[in-house]
Design a protein around this motif. Structure first.
Motif, PDB file in Angstrom:
ATOM      1  N   PRO A 200       0.803  -1.231   0.000  1.00  0.00           N
ATOM      2  CA  PRO A 200       0.000   0.000   0.000  1.00  0.00           C
ATOM      3  C   PRO A 200       0.832   1.277   0.000  1.00  0.00           C
ATOM      4  N   ASP A 201       2.115   1.197   0.417  1.00  0.00           N
ATOM      5  CA  ASP A 201       2.934   2.408   0.565  1.00  0.00           C
ATOM      6  C   ASP A 201       4.068   2.495  -0.446  1.00  0.00           C
ATOM      7  N   LEU A 202       4.027   1.704  -1.498  1.00  0.00           N
ATOM      8  CA  LEU A 202       5.156   1.667  -2.433  1.00  0.00           C
ATOM      9  C   LEU A 202       5.493   3.038  -3.004  1.00  0.00           C
ATOM     10  N   GLU A 203       4.487   3.779  -3.439  1.00  0.00           N
ATOM     11  CA  GLU A 203       4.742   5.069  -4.079  1.00  0.00           C
ATOM     12  C   GLU A 203       5.282   6.090  -3.087  1.00  0.00           C
ATOM     13  N   ASP A 204       4.669   6.161  -1.874  1.00  0.00           N
ATOM     14  CA  ASP A 204       5.151   7.095  -0.857  1.00  0.00           C
ATOM     15  C   ASP A 204       6.581   6.771  -0.456  1.00  0.00           C
ATOM     16  N   ASP A 205       6.892   5.473  -0.323  1.00  0.00           N
ATOM     17  CA  ASP A 205       8.253   5.073   0.032  1.00  0.00           C
ATOM     18  C   ASP A 205       9.239   5.483  -1.055  1.00  0.00           C
ATOM     19  N   ALA A 206       8.884   5.212  -2.301  1.00  0.00           N
ATOM     20  CA  ALA A 206       9.785   5.523  -3.408  1.00  0.00           C
ATOM     21  C   ALA A 206      10.047   7.030  -3.499  1.00  0.00           C
ATOM     22  N   ALA A 207       9.036   7.839  -3.168  1.00  0.00           N
ATOM     23  CA  ALA A 207       9.189   9.294  -3.239  1.00  0.00           C
ATOM     24  C   ALA A 207      10.178   9.827  -2.213  1.00  0.00           C
ATOM     25  N   THR A 208      10.445   9.046  -1.161  1.00  0.00           N
ATOM     26  CA  THR A 208      11.373   9.506  -0.123  1.00  0.00           C
ATOM     27  C   THR A 208      12.653   8.668  -0.099  1.00  0.00           C
TER      28      THR A 208
END
Length: 301
Positions: A200-208
């Motif tokens: 569920p958090d792949l995109e948020d993780d990748a952004a940081t």
């Protein structure tokens, strides 16, 4: 005598507003959320249930509950403390620190206190058991401290989930040791849970800048691999214990594997769907059911 003036003038600094106070109830709710309450309750409950299923004395069952709960709280709180800046960067309003319910400093102190409680409470279980649990907690902290952003992000989960049932068995009175198949099931559950939990958090993780194993694999591949690994854990839980598989365990195992296949197919066709995550969690729960049906007594050698 005149009251001190509160007006400002040349050379006089304006009074500073007091720091906003957070209602105690909101702080408590924020601490619960920051503890990652769902996984904390599930892991603690499973460890306690395993101890009870192994006919541990009530004192040992209580110790397992306190030790594992404190360890899981420390991991959850340290996660939100260490990720506070990253969560602010992507405006994670669902995070208590970003929402202003708690401070990173409070979480840091709570995480440290929980580690101390966990270590002290584990000492009566014996050196081997206490050591196993300490390594499991250290693995969780290592993930939070940086391994989550590497290709080895799966390793702390595999180690911690294998050592938790190992700790429970080692805490029992007597010379028993955890069976190899039980440790294997724990490790596989850990890897599968990691792959599914990150979806569920792949995109948020990748952004940081977080690029753990699931991020490097990509959403589609991780969505397929998570239920596949969990399905393998189910097979080991059914076939691993000595003797012929029990009918009830085998039946639930077949259902779990079929759910895993469905989850993998959904992951291939609908890359951004939450369905693979949900179905993978169903497989994990069924795997735990299989463990119970397979007979906890066969987990000790």
């Amino acid at each position: 005598m005149r009251e001190p003036s509160t007006t400002t003038g040349p050379g006089r600094a304006a009074p500073r507003d007091p720091a906003p106070r957070v209602a105690p109830g909101r702080t408590l709710a924020g601490m619960v959320r920051a503890s990652h309450a769902g996984p904390t309750v599930v892991v603690t409950g499973l460890a306690t249930a395993l101890a009870a299923g192994l006919a541990a004395p009530p004192r040992t069952v209580l110790l397992v509950l306190v030790v594992v709960l404190a360890g899981q709280l420390s991991i959850g709180w340290s996660n939100d403390w260490l990720d506070a800046a990253r969560d602010r960067a992507v405006a994670r309003a669902d995070k208590p620190v970003v929402a202003g319910a708690v401070t990173a400093r409070l979480l840091r102190g709570a995480a440290a206190a929980a580690v101390v409680v966990s270590v002290l409470a584990s000492l009566p279980t014996g050196v081997l058991a206490a050591g196993a649990h300490l390594v499991a907690v250290a693995a969780g902290w290592a993930y939070n401290l940086g391994l989550k952003a590497t290709a080895a992000s799966w390793l702390p989960y595999a180690l911690a989930f294998a050592l938790l049932p190992g700790f429970v068995v080692l805490a029992l009175p007597g010379p028993g040791r955890p069976a190899g198949w039980l440790l294997a099931v724990g490790a596989l559950l850990g890897v599968g849970a990691h792959l599914a939990n990150v979806l569920p958090d792949l995109e948020d993780d990748a952004a940081t800048g977080v690029r753990g194993l699931p991020h490097r694999l990509g959403r589609r591949a991780a969505s397929v691999l998570a239920p596949a690994v969990l399905a393998v854990a189910v097979v080991v839980a059914v076939l691993g214990p000595p003797g012929p598989p029990r009918a009830a365990a085998a039946t639930v195992g077949v259902v779990a594997v079929l759910v895993g296949v469905v989850a993998g197919l959904v992951g291939l066709r609908r890359g951004r769907s939450r369905a693979p995550f949900t179905l993978a969690m169903v497989v994990a729960v069924l795997c735990v059911v299989v463990l119970g049906l397979s007979g906890t007594s066969r987990a000790v050698v």
